[in-house]
Design an enzyme around this catalytic site. Structure first.
Site, PDB file in Angstrom:
ATOM      1  N   PHE A 140       0.848  -1.199   0.000  1.00  0.00           N
ATOM      2  CA  PHE A 140       0.000   0.000   0.000  1.00  0.00           C
ATOM      3  C   PHE A 140       0.880   1.243   0.000  1.00  0.00           C
ATOM      4  O   PHE A 140       1.790   1.361   0.825  1.00  0.00           O
ATOM      5  CB  PHE A 140      -0.927   0.022   1.226  1.00  0.00           C
ATOM      6  CG  PHE A 140      -1.876   1.194   1.191  1.00  0.00           C
ATOM      7  CD1 PHE A 140      -3.002   1.163   0.387  1.00  0.00           C
ATOM      8  CD2 PHE A 140      -1.620   2.339   1.945  1.00  0.00           C
ATOM      9  CE1 PHE A 140      -3.869   2.254   0.333  1.00  0.00           C
ATOM     10  CE2 PHE A 140      -2.479   3.432   1.892  1.00  0.00           C
ATOM     11  CZ  PHE A 140      -3.613   3.385   1.082  1.00  0.00           C
ATOM     12  N   ASP A 225       9.100   2.486   1.365  1.00  0.00           N
ATOM     13  CA  ASP A 225       7.957   3.241   1.866  1.00  0.00           C
ATOM     14  C   ASP A 225       7.859   2.960   3.363  1.00  0.00           C
ATOM     15  O   ASP A 225       7.389   1.907   3.778  1.00  0.00           O
ATOM     16  CB  ASP A 225       6.690   2.799   1.126  1.00  0.00           C
ATOM     17  CG  ASP A 225       5.436   3.492   1.655  1.00  0.00           C
ATOM     18  OD1 ASP A 225       5.503   4.131   2.730  1.00  0.00           O
ATOM     19  OD2 ASP A 225       4.390   3.393   0.996  1.00  0.00           O
ATOM     20  N   LYS A 254       2.772   9.766   8.331  1.00  0.00           N
ATOM     21  CA  LYS A 254       2.073   9.294   9.531  1.00  0.00           C
ATOM     22  C   LYS A 254       2.703   9.799  10.841  1.00  0.00           C
ATOM     23  O   LYS A 254       2.468  10.940  11.197  1.00  0.00           O
ATOM     24  CB  LYS A 254       1.944   7.771   9.500  1.00  0.00           C
ATOM     25  CG  LYS A 254       0.962   7.307   8.412  1.00  0.00           C
ATOM     26  CD  LYS A 254       0.380   5.922   8.665  1.00  0.00           C
ATOM     27  CE  LYS A 254      -0.819   5.679   7.763  1.00  0.00           C
ATOM     28  NZ  LYS A 254      -0.560   4.889   6.572  1.00  0.00           N
TER      29      LYS A 254
END
Ligand SMILES: *Cc1c(COP(=O)(O)O)cnc(C)c1O
Length: 407
Positions: A140, A225, A254
């Site tokens: 993702f 990532d 995040k």
């Protein structure tokens, strides 16, 4: 619309685009790892806003940094630089392999920048035949059209017309499947060292090392990532530090802002040189408010005390989950790293992860799912032991309820 109008979950369906289906409760206040809803009902937060609230809610270091900066300067745009942005970039480059920083406002934007940079670097350095991007099933990387296409769930990128081309997917933790499609046309490999949304699946050390070797062999850029795995989540500032290898580009978001929207792409001076003036940009990226907060978050997170504390808390979480499992036999496996943990349901409960999440909320504890078979825990990195114990007691209640409902 007056301030006195009642704000309810029902209003969501009247005024919001229906792409989300939020829970019935509306939280209004948070402190540390506890949150209260409109009825003043308390929840223990094991979700951390999807691995974002790394210092819990309203940590004084974040509140102070935000308030102080809010009284100085909010926004300039990229026509000017600012002190918090430069200080934070200095700290990020000092703490990692990277020598250059690009700021974004989210994980998807950081990844979008990484992918565009990899393409431009390959074009400038090797020519236009080198443009294949390889990523992994169940990976993702965000929801922009490029990043969602690179993500490994076609269901998320289908139905929007023609996709950006030159993107292939192979099996995670399977080096042969990667080796089979890599060639000198490969521009970049994008990977989460520990897949989050895809089910909390760690990449093995041997696999990640093999990925690095294949990238070197074919002059492909390796993009990690670390939007979810980064910023202390696994017990080191970035997860790559525990793999024995170094990526060429790393993306982070995040937990970076602890709840303030900010993302960044980190890379080497050599690769960064290809994002020349005018090639890419963002109006808000690197704004003083976000960077001031991230600086304050980093000052707390990137310390031995907090990073060691993550590993200690991992053990407390694992022990509590194992104990629940001994009693109720619901999990096949507890996996993950640091405070990115997944309880994978056994065959009997496969597909029922959401039931546990809903029962958890009813019992006063917020957890996440990762797909339909895994319950995910991404709490604050400084969650107190008593909150873990109390939250796990509530989670056990939830498990008992789901077990009873399914027997
Ligand atoms: C959440 C996430 C993203 C997307 O971040 P946004 O801030 O939602 O755009 C990208 N990659 C990974 C690994 C993520 O977990």
């Amino acid at each position: 619309m007056s301030d006195a109008m009642p704000v309810t979950r029902a209003l969501f369906d009247e005024v919001m685009v229906p792409n989300y289906n939020p829970a019935a409760i509306i939280p209004v206040r948070g402190e540390g790892s506890r949150v209260w809803d409109q009825d003043n009902r308390e929840y223990i937060d094991f979700a951390g806003g999807i691995a974002v609230s790394c210092l819990g809610h309203c940590h004084p270091a974040m509140v102070n940094a935000l308030t102080e900066q809010a009284n100085k300067l909010w926004h300039l745009s990229n026509v000017l630089t600012n002190e918090p942005a430069l200080r934070l970039a200095k700290k990020l480059t000092d703490a990692t392999f990277a020598e250059r920083v690009y700021y974004a406002n989210s994980g998807a934007e950081a990844n979008e920048a990484a992918l565009k940079l990899a393409r431009r670097y390959a074009l400038d350095t090797y020519g236009e035949q080198k443009q294949e991007i390889i990523a992994f099933h169940k990976g993702f990387h965000g929801r922009t059209f490029f990043t969602v296409t690179v993500g490994g769930q076609a269901a998320y990128s289908d139905g929007f017309g023609p996709k950006p081309g030159g993107v292939q997917h192979v099996e995670f933790n399977n080096l042969e499947s990667l080796a089979a499609v890599m060639s000198d046309k490969t521009c970049a490999v994008m990977i989460e060292p520990l897949q989050g949304e895809g089910g909390v699946v760690p990449g093995t050390k041997e696999f990640l090392k093999g990925v690095r070797e294949l990238c070197d062999k074919h002059n492909a850029v390796l993009i990690f990532d670390e939007v979810q795995s980064g910023f202390g989540r696994t017990g080191t500032l970035y997860a790559y530090e525990q793999t024995g290898i170094t990526p060429d580009i790393l993306t982070t978001a995040k937990a970076l802002g602890g709840g303030f929207p900010i993302g960044a792409m980190l890379t080497t001076a050599e690769i960064a040189a290809h994002l020349k003036p005018g090639t890419h940009g963002s109006t808000y990226g690197g704004n003083p408010l976000g960077c001031a907060v991230a600086e304050a978050v980093m000052a707390v997170v990137n310390t031995k005390e907090v990073l060691d504390g993550v590993k200690e808390r991992e053990q407390w979480f694992r022990a509590a989950l194992e104990k629940i499992n001994e009693k109720y036999d619901v999990f096949a496996e507890i996996r993950g790293q640091g405070l990115l943990l997944g309880a994978a349901l056994n065959d009997k409960y496969k597909g029922k992860a959401r039931e546990f999440l809903v029962a958890g909320a009813e019992a006063g504890v917020m957890v996440l799912v990762a797909g339909m078979d895994v319950i995910r825990f991404t709490p604050s990195l400084v969650i107190p032991e008593t909150d873990i114990a109390q939250g796990m007691a509530r989670f056990e209640e939830a498990v008992a309820k789901v077990v009873a409902a399914n027997s």
